[in-house]
Design an enzyme around this catalytic site. Structure first.
Site, PDB file in Angstrom:
ATOM      1  N   ASP A 160      38.852  45.478  42.702  1.00  0.00           N
ATOM      2  CA  ASP A 160      38.854  44.071  42.268  1.00  0.00           C
ATOM      3  C   ASP A 160      37.396  43.639  42.054  1.00  0.00           C
ATOM      4  OD1 ASP A 160      40.782  41.369  42.563  1.00  0.00           O
ATOM      5  OD2 ASP A 160      38.690  40.990  43.081  1.00  0.00           O
ATOM      6  N   TYR A 197      42.955  37.611  35.888  1.00  0.00           N
ATOM      7  CA  TYR A 197      43.367  36.241  35.552  1.00  0.00           C
ATOM      8  C   TYR A 197      43.469  35.942  34.071  1.00  0.00           C
ATOM      9  CZ  TYR A 197      42.423  36.183  40.448  1.00  0.00           C
ATOM     10  OH  TYR A 197      42.443  36.513  41.768  1.00  0.00           O
ATOM     11  N   HIS A 234      41.421  39.165  50.412  1.00  0.00           N
ATOM     12  CA  HIS A 234      40.456  38.267  51.050  1.00  0.00           C
ATOM     13  C   HIS A 234      40.896  37.787  52.441  1.00  0.00           C
ATOM     14  CE1 HIS A 234      37.957  38.298  47.568  1.00  0.00           C
ATOM     15  NE2 HIS A 234      38.841  37.699  46.794  1.00  0.00           N
ATOM     16  N   ASP A 257      40.253  41.968  37.359  1.00  0.00           N
ATOM     17  CA  ASP A 257      39.344  40.868  37.001  1.00  0.00           C
ATOM     18  C   ASP A 257      37.908  41.329  36.738  1.00  0.00           C
ATOM     19  OD1 ASP A 257      39.193  41.435  39.724  1.00  0.00           O
ATOM     20  OD2 ASP A 257      39.438  39.366  40.388  1.00  0.00           O
ATOM     21  N   HIS A 310      35.937  41.122  43.047  1.00  0.00           N
ATOM     22  CA  HIS A 310      35.388  40.452  44.228  1.00  0.00           C
ATOM     23  C   HIS A 310      35.457  41.377  45.445  1.00  0.00           C
ATOM     24  CE1 HIS A 310      37.052  37.286  41.538  1.00  0.00           C
ATOM     25  NE2 HIS A 310      35.854  36.768  41.741  1.00  0.00           N
TER      26      HIS A 310
END
Ligand code: SP5
Ligand code: ZN
Length: 340
Positions: free
Chosen positions: A200, A322, A164, A283, A202
């Site tokens: 990922d 997570y 990110h 995730d 995201h």
């Protein structure tokens, strides 16, 4: 089994909390994540390689020196100022619309400086944050060395994650973009473009921003649709796609079928490259507390196989994931598929 790189330094960042929608909530990006993955790798018989120190060349190839210098000194400056918060957290943000195109002033107040570099309030800096983030860069660069040496695939077992982080801004539980650093280091060693495939849950907005418009690093990201209300909210749409960037947003609830179709599309996009970085977040798995995707362990193994089919020198860099009970086995599944 794919060899993995490890540094105890990655454990030194203990954020403990994130400020999310104005509330102090428990941190999700915790040291135990890396320990859990390492344990599963050792149980699976993977060879552990110790991280080696690297200079800042590849780091400064992708990041603004001012961001790096801020992160290096932020905790020392904050703690010396004896402020009410036990972590560095921004409260005022230097948005471009404030300054009519001028560079904002560097604040005199230590407690205002994070607003030059942070784009969210979730990504706290405390004692050990810099050491861990810099250790993660060394882990990624050591994995690049392994691939440039004898092995075709290496895995960087690192945290905090990085995808990110843009050239000059940190956020999303990330401080330095380990994936982008690895891509830049590979680029210096192969004859031709490098691809980043980010699986990922995201969008890999930082990696996209760092390489956007260049053409020498192809970026593809498979992620939950930010338009459905998911981080990073502002980026990750198909409107950002061009010859060198492919976003594949998926609706919440997407399982193996839809996700693997997107992973195949990302692999096809990456095929012209001469080396590959996989930004591996686990995730997207069903049961992860931070995403609504429903990928299974078999899905992760198949994703590994799809990317392994490309036959490219491949560095896998750990991003999110997570659920402490399943992230280790999910990484092992992916690496097993890759090495098949
Ligand atoms: C690397 C990575 O996977 N970063 C993910 C960042 C997305 N975090 C969004 C946070 C949304 C709210 N989470 C609430 C957790 C409560 N502690
Ligand atoms: Zn993620």
């Amino acid at each position: 089994m794919v060899p993995f790189v490890w540094s105890d330094g990655c454990l030194r960042h203990e954020p403990e909390a994130e400020i999310w929608i104005g509330t102090r909530t428990p941190a999700t990006e915790v040291p135990q994540r890396a320990r859990a993955i390492r344990e599963a790798l050792l149980e699976g018989g993977a060879q552990e390689v110790s991280s080696a120190a690297h200079d800042d060349a590849a780091l400064l190839a992708v990041h603004d020196p001012a961001l790096v210098e801020f992160l290096r000194t932020a905790w020392d400056d904050w703690s010396a100022a004896t402020l009410p918060s036990d972590r560095v957290v921004p409260y005022v943000f230097a948005r471009s619309g404030l300054t009519s195109g001028r560079a904002p002033a560097v604040p005199t107040a230590v407690w205002a400086r994070a607003g030059l570099f942070a784009y969210d309030t979730m990504t706290l800096i405390g004692p050990g944050t810099w050491e861990a983030a810099r250790a993660a860069v060394d882990v990624a660069l050591t994995a690049v060395d392994l691939v440039a040496g004898d092995g075709p695939i290496a895995y960087a077992c690192c945290r905090p994650p990085g995808h990110h982080v843009t050239r000059s801004l940190y956020g999303g539980s990330c401080y330095l973009n380990n994936t982008a650093v690895a891509a830049a280091a590979l680029l210096a060693r192969v004859d031709g473009p490098v691809a980043v495939v980010d699986i990922d849950a995201h969008h890999g907005n930082g990696t996209q921003e760092i390489f956007f418009g260049r053409g020498d690093v192809l970026t593809a990201s498979v992620h939950v649709d930010p338009g459905a209300g998911w981080f990073p909210h502002f980026l990750g749409f198909t409107a950002e796609n061009d010859d060198a960037n492919l976003n594949l947003p998926l609706p919440p609830g997407t399982g193996d079928d839809g996700w693997l179709t997107a992973v195949r599309d990302a692999a096809t996009f990456a095929a012209p490259a001469r080396a590959l970085v996989v930004a591996l977040g686990v995730d997207a798995a069903a049961g992860d507390p931070e995403s609504p995707l429903e990928v299974t362990a078999a899905g992760y193994r198949e994703a590994g196989a799809i990317l392994g089919e490309l036959g490219l020198p491949t560095v896998v860099v750990q991003e999110g994931g997570y659920d402490l009970g399943t992230i280790g086995p999910l990484v092992v599944e992916t690496l097993t598929g890759l090495a098949r």
